[in-house]
Design a protein around this motif. Structure first.
Motif, PDB file in Angstrom:
ATOM      1  N   MET A 156      37.646 -27.754  -5.259  1.00 13.84           N
ATOM      2  CA  MET A 156      37.010 -26.789  -5.386  1.00 13.84           C
ATOM      3  C   MET A 156      37.300 -25.592  -4.608  1.00 13.84           C
ATOM      4  O   MET A 156      37.415 -24.399  -5.176  1.00 13.84           O
ATOM      5  N   MET A 157      37.362 -25.906  -3.304  1.00 14.63           N
ATOM      6  CA  MET A 157      37.731 -24.877  -2.524  1.00 14.63           C
ATOM      7  C   MET A 157      39.508 -24.353  -3.000  1.00 14.63           C
ATOM      8  O   MET A 157      39.680 -23.106  -2.787  1.00 14.63           O
ATOM      9  N   ASP A 158      40.204 -25.375  -3.131  1.00 12.79           N
ATOM     10  CA  ASP A 158      41.653 -24.976  -3.243  1.00 12.79           C
ATOM     11  C   ASP A 158      41.736 -24.095  -4.611  1.00 12.79           C
ATOM     12  O   ASP A 158      42.519 -23.205  -4.702  1.00 12.79           O
ATOM     13  N   LEU A 159      40.752 -24.407  -5.596  1.00 14.54           N
ATOM     14  CA  LEU A 159      40.914 -23.632  -6.876  1.00 14.54           C
ATOM     15  C   LEU A 159      40.579 -22.234  -6.816  1.00 14.54           C
ATOM     16  O   LEU A 159      41.307 -21.275  -7.274  1.00 14.54           O
ATOM     17  N   GLY A 160      39.507 -22.064  -5.955  1.00 11.91           N
ATOM     18  CA  GLY A 160      39.093 -20.637  -5.651  1.00 11.91           C
ATOM     19  C   GLY A 160      40.466 -19.965  -4.829  1.00 11.91           C
ATOM     20  O   GLY A 160      40.315 -18.764  -5.003  1.00 11.91           O
ATOM     21  N   ALA A 161      40.568 -20.639  -3.912  1.00  9.27           N
ATOM     22  CA  ALA A 161      41.775 -20.111  -2.917  1.00  9.27           C
ATOM     23  C   ALA A 161      43.196 -19.694  -3.655  1.00  9.27           C
ATOM     24  O   ALA A 161      43.766 -18.852  -3.139  1.00  9.27           O
ATOM     25  N   THR A 162      43.398 -20.623  -4.338  1.00 12.83           N
ATOM     26  CA  THR A 162      44.855 -20.585  -4.729  1.00 12.83           C
ATOM     27  C   THR A 162      45.087 -19.827  -6.409  1.00 12.83           C
ATOM     28  O   THR A 162      45.880 -19.425  -6.641  1.00 12.83           O
ATOM     29  N   LEU A 163      44.022 -20.399  -7.375  1.00 13.01           N
ATOM     30  CA  LEU A 163      44.009 -19.916  -8.595  1.00 13.01           C
ATOM     31  C   LEU A 163      43.167 -19.045  -8.991  1.00 13.01           C
ATOM     32  O   LEU A 163      43.554 -17.975  -9.332  1.00 13.01           O
ATOM     33  N   CYS A 164      41.872 -19.078  -8.690  1.00 15.72           N
ATOM     34  CA  CYS A 164      40.778 -18.348  -9.200  1.00 15.72           C
ATOM     35  C   CYS A 164      40.845 -17.446  -8.061  1.00 15.72           C
ATOM     36  O   CYS A 164      39.459 -17.139  -7.498  1.00 15.72           O
ATOM     37  N   THR A 165      41.826 -16.528  -7.984  1.00 18.07           N
ATOM     38  CA  THR A 165      41.549 -15.367  -6.820  1.00 18.07           C
ATOM     39  C   THR A 165      40.933 -14.337  -7.217  1.00 18.07           C
ATOM     40  O   THR A 165      40.841 -14.194  -8.260  1.00 18.07           O
ATOM     41  N   ARG A 166      40.605 -13.609  -6.230  1.00 17.01           N
ATOM     42  CA  ARG A 166      39.722 -12.252  -6.569  1.00 17.01           C
ATOM     43  C   ARG A 166      40.358 -11.276  -7.589  1.00 17.01           C
ATOM     44  O   ARG A 166      39.673 -11.028  -8.519  1.00 17.01           O
ATOM     45  N   SER A 167      41.626 -10.907  -7.442  1.00 19.90           N
ATOM     46  CA  SER A 167      41.887  -9.768  -8.150  1.00 19.90           C
ATOM     47  C   SER A 167      43.021  -9.970  -9.252  1.00 19.90           C
ATOM     48  O   SER A 167      43.201  -9.741 -10.230  1.00 19.90           O
ATOM     49  N   SER A 168      43.638 -11.518  -9.233  1.00 21.16           N
ATOM     50  CA  SER A 168      44.759 -11.814  -9.983  1.00 21.16           C
ATOM     51  C   SER A 168      44.806 -13.339 -10.325  1.00 21.16           C
ATOM     52  O   SER A 168      45.373 -14.165 -10.044  1.00 21.16           O
ATOM     53  N   PRO A 169      43.617 -14.089 -10.911  1.00 22.32           N
ATOM     54  CA  PRO A 169      43.312 -15.290 -11.082  1.00 22.32           C
ATOM     55  C   PRO A 169      44.748 -15.896 -12.148  1.00 22.32           C
ATOM     56  O   PRO A 169      44.943 -15.097 -12.952  1.00 22.32           O
ATOM     57  N   ALA A 170      44.973 -17.146 -11.729  1.00 16.71           N
ATOM     58  CA  ALA A 170      46.166 -17.645 -12.485  1.00 16.71           C
ATOM     59  C   ALA A 170      45.514 -18.659 -13.356  1.00 16.71           C
ATOM     60  O   ALA A 170      45.748 -19.827 -13.488  1.00 16.71           O
ATOM     61  N   CYS A 171      44.989 -18.095 -14.384  1.00 20.88           N
ATOM     62  CA  CYS A 171      44.188 -18.762 -15.548  1.00 20.88           C
ATOM     63  C   CYS A 171      45.068 -19.796 -16.207  1.00 20.88           C
ATOM     64  O   CYS A 171      44.725 -20.870 -16.609  1.00 20.88           O
ATOM     65  N   TYR A 172      46.299 -19.257 -16.423  1.00 23.37           N
ATOM     66  CA  TYR A 172      47.265 -20.249 -17.358  1.00 23.37           C
ATOM     67  C   TYR A 172      47.523 -21.487 -16.357  1.00 23.37           C
ATOM     68  O   TYR A 172      47.973 -22.383 -17.122  1.00 23.37           O
ATOM     69  N   GLN A 173      47.303 -21.452 -15.193  1.00 27.73           N
ATOM     70  CA  GLN A 173      47.434 -22.793 -14.215  1.00 27.73           C
ATOM     71  C   GLN A 173      46.109 -23.677 -14.321  1.00 27.73           C
ATOM     72  O   GLN A 173      46.246 -24.480 -13.550  1.00 27.73           O
ATOM     73  N   CYS A 174      44.980 -22.950 -14.566  1.00 27.78           N
ATOM     74  CA  CYS A 174      43.809 -23.571 -14.055  1.00 27.78           C
ATOM     75  C   CYS A 174      43.372 -24.707 -14.990  1.00 27.78           C
ATOM     76  O   CYS A 174      43.572 -24.687 -16.143  1.00 27.78           O
ATOM     77  N   PRO A 175      42.797 -25.849 -14.427  1.00 23.76           N
ATOM     78  CA  PRO A 175      42.387 -27.001 -15.325  1.00 23.76           C
ATOM     79  C   PRO A 175      41.114 -26.485 -15.988  1.00 23.76           C
ATOM     80  O   PRO A 175      40.445 -27.454 -16.914  1.00 23.76           O
ATOM     81  N   LEU A 176      40.491 -25.338 -15.788  1.00 23.44           N
ATOM     82  CA  LEU A 176      39.152 -25.061 -16.499  1.00 23.44           C
ATOM     83  C   LEU A 176      39.162 -24.065 -17.606  1.00 23.44           C
ATOM     84  O   LEU A 176      38.132 -23.748 -18.049  1.00 23.44           O
ATOM     85  N   THR A 177      40.407 -23.876 -17.896  1.00 23.07           N
ATOM     86  CA  THR A 177      40.610 -22.813 -18.871  1.00 23.07           C
ATOM     87  C   THR A 177      39.686 -23.263 -20.261  1.00 23.07           C
ATOM     88  O   THR A 177      39.320 -22.005 -20.740  1.00 23.07           O
ATOM     89  N   SER A 178      39.602 -24.255 -20.677  1.00 21.61           N
ATOM     90  CA  SER A 178      39.075 -24.514 -22.129  1.00 21.61           C
ATOM     91  C   SER A 178      37.695 -24.135 -22.067  1.00 21.61           C
ATOM     92  O   SER A 178      37.319 -23.700 -23.176  1.00 21.61           O
ATOM     93  N   ASP A 179      36.998 -24.307 -21.140  1.00 22.61           N
ATOM     94  CA  ASP A 179      35.334 -23.655 -21.292  1.00 22.61           C
ATOM     95  C   ASP A 179      35.061 -22.786 -20.230  1.00 22.61           C
ATOM     96  O   ASP A 179      33.893 -22.510 -19.987  1.00 22.61           O
ATOM     97  N   CYS A 180      36.024 -22.058 -19.600  1.00 22.71           N
ATOM     98  CA  CYS A 180      35.686 -20.734 -18.814  1.00 22.71           C
ATOM     99  C   CYS A 180      34.985 -19.642 -19.366  1.00 22.71           C
ATOM    100  O   CYS A 180      35.866 -19.319 -20.259  1.00 22.71           O
ATOM    101  N   GLN A 181      33.827 -19.394 -19.467  1.00 25.89           N
ATOM    102  CA  GLN A 181      33.232 -18.293 -19.857  1.00 25.89           C
ATOM    103  C   GLN A 181      33.747 -16.893 -19.680  1.00 25.89           C
ATOM    104  O   GLN A 181      33.951 -16.260 -20.724  1.00 25.89           O
ATOM    105  N   ALA A 182      34.020 -16.776 -18.498  1.00 25.89           N
ATOM    106  CA  ALA A 182      34.536 -15.331 -18.156  1.00 25.89           C
ATOM    107  C   ALA A 182      36.130 -15.202 -18.837  1.00 25.89           C
ATOM    108  O   ALA A 182      36.263 -14.225 -19.206  1.00 25.89           O
ATOM    109  N   LEU A 183      36.713 -16.167 -18.725  1.00 20.17           N
ATOM    110  CA  LEU A 183      38.051 -16.065 -19.437  1.00 20.17           C
ATOM    111  C   LEU A 183      37.660 -15.888 -20.815  1.00 20.17           C
ATOM    112  O   LEU A 183      38.433 -14.998 -21.440  1.00 20.17           O
TER     113      LEU A 183
END
Ligand code: SF4
Length: 370
Positions: free
Chosen positions: A194-221
């Motif tokens: 969870m720490m790594d997801l936030g630090a490396t993918l779900c970053t403040r200004s440019s989240p790498a959603c295309y690599q994220c394991p949570l894309t299918s249910d992420c409500q903000a996306l």
């Protein structure tokens, strides 16, 4: 009795955990120095150093620190000045002082062992609920939630949790959500993930959603509202002060400006003479003479109020009501304006170059030159 989760919620939690853990096993960080031999002491040092500081900055400090103080006993024995010396450059020095105090307390009150209990960990100096949760989960495999900045970002986006995460209501909601998501197994890997997801993918200004394991249910996306989460700190309403500014025009149409003292707002700039706003609220008798703060004598019946403008400073808003007087003449006994260093008849073609206070410049540009 423990509350049972509905089956759908259990399935959703399991799917969330599985996605996060699968991603971690392929892409998570596993070679950070504090991940090797993750004792409570080593995890604790890293968690404190990582508060407010980036991983890459922390690594050399961490390595020097644990080389010098390999366990809680050596740290407790050290002088606080030596500890602060090793901390030099990391900033937020209260962290180092608390580290030293905690080491002493662990040695004196807990026999040199960190307590295996989140609430007890939280009683130690500098250890809040999230840090206690991280120490417990990463080094003791206790099922405890964490809620650092990275995790808050992931959760507020994934669940589209609105509001400022530091407000007590939103924070409470986030803790409840973080707790409800904890897996029964692999708590250390899940916490790091969870720490790594936030630090490396779900970053403040440019989240790498295309690599994220949570894309299918992420409500903000799904709602294309990622930039709205986490919610911003609400701005405090600024206090409002009010003042009247006198626009005194002589027969040539020039406006009387007064040089402000060098210190204070608009120091050394030219401004309009001011008077406290309330002075004009009274209903003066004909012939009543107002004394503006600048020492001028003015008959308020000659003043025409113009629309109020607002000027914002960092700490307050200033509402300025301009009061216009056309064809203004010096009173015979008013020697004030004779002091030419302080006063200036300003032509509205702006042919005289002087520094003007910002709202004064705005007001003058609205006046028609005669
Ligand atoms: S899909 Fe994008 S916004 Fe949602 S959690 Fe993943 S990285 Fe963050």
């Amino acid at each position: 009795m423990t509350k049972q989760k509905p089956e759908a919620a259990v399935a959703q939690t399991e799917a969330f955990n599985q996605a996060v853990l699968d991603w971690f096993s392929g892409s998570g960080r596993k070679d950070l120095p504090w991940q090797q031999n993750p004792t409570p002491y080593r995890v604790w040092i890293s968690e404190i150093m990582l508060q407010q500081t980036q991983v890459q900055t922390v690594i050399p400090y961490y390595l020097r620190f644990v080389a010098q103080y390999p366990d809680v006993a050596t740290l407790a024995d050290a002088g606080v000045d030596q500890v602060l010396h090793l901390w030099t450059g990391l900033g937020y020095y209260a962290r180092a002082r608390n580290l030293h105090r905690t080491a002493k307390q662990v040695v004196q009150n807990h026999g040199g062992e960190f307590p295996h209990d989140v609430e007890a960990l939280e009683t130690l100096p500098g250890i809040g609920r999230s840090t206690a949760g991280a120490i417990a989960a990463l080094s003791m495999h206790i099922k405890a939630p964490i809620l650092d900045g990275n995790v808050k970002r992931v959760l507020t986006r994934y669940f589209a949790i609105a509001g400022y995460p530091e407000s007590s209501a939103v924070k409470k909601q986030l803790w409840t959500v973080a707790e409800s998501l904890l897996p029964e197994q692999k708590i250390a890997a899940y916490t790091q993930a969870m720490m790594d997801l936030g630090a490396t993918l779900c970053t403040r200004s440019s989240p790498a959603c295309y690599q994220c394991p949570l894309t299918s249910d992420c409500q903000a996306l799904a709602g294309d509202t990622i930039a709205e989460f986490p919610g911003k700190k609400p701005k405090k309403a600024l206090p409002v002060k009010a003042v009247s500014m006198l626009i005194l025009r002589n027969e040539a149409g020039h406006v009387l400006l007064e040089k402000r003292p060098d210190s204070g707002i608009w120091g050394g700039l030219y401004s309009l003479p001011e008077q406290a706003a309330n002075d004009t609220d009274a209903s003066p008798e004909p012939g009543w003479v107002a004394y503006a703060e600048s020492g001028l004598q003015i008959n308020p019946l000659t003043l025409e109020p113009l629309p109020t403008i607002r000027h914002s400073f960092t700490h307050y808003n200033l509402d300025i009501t301009p009061l216009l007087s056309q064809g203004w003449k010096l009173e015979a006994d008013d020697a004030t304006v004779a002091d030419s260093d302080r006063w200036l008849w300003y032509p509205l073609d702006h042919s005289v170059e002087v520094g003007l206070a910002a709202p004064v410049k705005k007001l003058l540009t609205r006046l028609k030159p005669d």
